[in-house]
Design an enzyme around this catalytic site. Structure first.
Site, short mmCIF file in Angstrom:
data_model
loop_
_atom_site.label_atom_id
_atom_site.label_comp_id
_atom_site.label_asym_id
_atom_site.label_seq_id
_atom_site.Cartn_x
_atom_site.Cartn_y
_atom_site.Cartn_z
N LYS A 54 0.84 -1.20 0.00
CA LYS A 54 0.00 0.00 0.00
C LYS A 54 0.88 1.25 0.00
CE LYS A 54 -3.89 -2.19 2.28
NZ LYS A 54 -4.48 -2.65 3.54
N GLN A 98 -4.95 -1.31 9.68
CA GLN A 98 -4.88 -2.66 9.09
C GLN A 98 -5.53 -3.68 10.03
OE1 GLN A 98 -3.49 -3.37 5.95
NE2 GLN A 98 -4.35 -5.40 6.29
N ASP A 121 -11.35 2.97 4.12
CA ASP A 121 -11.78 1.57 4.03
C ASP A 121 -13.30 1.46 3.97
OD1 ASP A 121 -9.98 -0.49 3.74
OD2 ASP A 121 -9.48 -0.63 5.87
#
Ligand code: NDP
Length: 305
Positions: A54, A98, A121
């Site tokens: 990422k 994460q 997200d």
């Protein structure tokens, strides 16, 4: 019949290209660079690989990448404090924590502490509610990537029968909402669904998000249907030989029996090289979208739901 392959790798590259062009434009016009902060707690090797990838791709499209690696023993209080700091930091437009988090940390508490406008997200309860009520929201990356590929292949999805197998908050449910938003007739199937093969046979679009290798059989697929395989499963691959430690090497497969489905479907995503690469590309797209919304800039076309 052999299905057309939907090339997620190439599609993801085109999304990154679009993001990169727009990032350069807003830097030149407004002097603003989108920034993505990724927070990793603990030393899960798979998560470390994702976070590295990422960060690398964020920089490659011209955005700022901020990585926070915290020890597995980090307290909830310290993590919430970091999120507060990132919420207040105007150089940070997207925040990603994460998952999974170590067991002592309350995942929903942590996710819901992120400013919804920076929740790239799309897991914050406000974004879930906005998506569910058909309003502008941050959309979870994996279903957004699937939607982009479906729109690209079909043009309009209106009136098509879509079956989503899996009802997770991360993939299945938001995928179903997005398909509904594009006027599909949507069925969500799960482990209690009766006669799943028959349900799948009615679908013009099948999205498999189950987490079971080769679960969807070729004869479940309606001839000509579009099959999107979200599954990422590692299975033993003795044909690849042994690792140095003597264990059998593995390979990635999806939730669909690709070799069987490819001769029935009209279009299909492979694993690897299908949905997977689209997820990070959509994270970058979401970060750009968040930046544009924060500053009131025009949003790039085709990068949101
Ligand atoms: P979850 O385990 O959270 O959900 C799996 C879903 O599959 C559940 O809703 C479950 O039903 C359903 N299911 C399980 N067994 C059956 C069955 N026998 N028949 C019908 N439905 C069944 O998984 P995720 O949604 O998080 O992930 C799904 C897959 O997608 C995984 O392989 C994961 O690795 C992959 N993935 C890929 C991503 C990417 O970037 N490409 C990103 C995220 C996930 P029930 O609710 O009834 O238990």
């Amino acid at each position: 019949m052999t299905a057309q392959l939907i090339d997620g790798k190439a599609f993801a590259a085109s999304v990154r290209e679009k993001v990169s062009t727009h990032v350069a434009q807003i830097a030149e016009t407004h002097g603003v660079t989108p920034g993505l902060a990724v927070v990793l707690v603990g030393e899960d090797p798979a998560s470390e690989v994702y976070v590295r990838s990422k960060g690398k791709q964020t920089v490659e499209v011209g955005m700022n990448s901020f990585e926070y690696k915290l020890s597995a023993e980090t307290s909830e209080e310290a993590l919430l404090e970091l999120i507060e700091t990132l919420n207040a930091d105007t150089s940070v437009h997207g925040i990603l924590v994460q998952l999974p988090l170590p067991a002592h940390l309350n995942e929903s508490l942590v996710i819901n502490a992120i400013d919804p406008a920076k929740d790239v997200d799309g897991f914050h309860i406000s974004n879930v509610g906005l998506l569910g009520t058909g309003q502008k929201s941050m959309v979870p990356c994996t279903p957004l990537g699937c939607l982009m590929m479906l729109r690209d292949y079909h043009g309009s999805l209106s009136g098509l029968n879509a079956v989503v197998i899996g009802r997770s908050n991360i993939v299945g449910k938001p995928m179903a909402q997005l398909l509904l938003g594009d006027s599909c007739t949507v069925t969500i199937a799960h482990s209690r669904t009766k006669d799943l093969p028959e349900v799948v046979r009615r679908a013009d679009i099948v999205v498999a998000a189950v987490g079971r290798p080769h679960f969807v059989q070729g004869d479940w697929v309606k001839p000509g249907a579009t099959v999107i395989d979200v599954g990422i499963n590692r299975i033993p691959a003795p044909e690849k030989g042994l690792r140095d430690d003597g264990s059998v090497k593995t390979r990635l497969v999806g939730d669909v029996d690709f070799d069987a489905a490819v001769s029935v479907a009209g279009a299909i995503t492979p694993v690897p090289g299908g949905v997977g690469p689209m997820t990070i590309a959509c994270l970058l797209a979401n970060t750009l979208t968040a930046c544009c919304r924060a500053h009131g800039f025009a949003e790039p076309e085709g990068l949101t739901a």
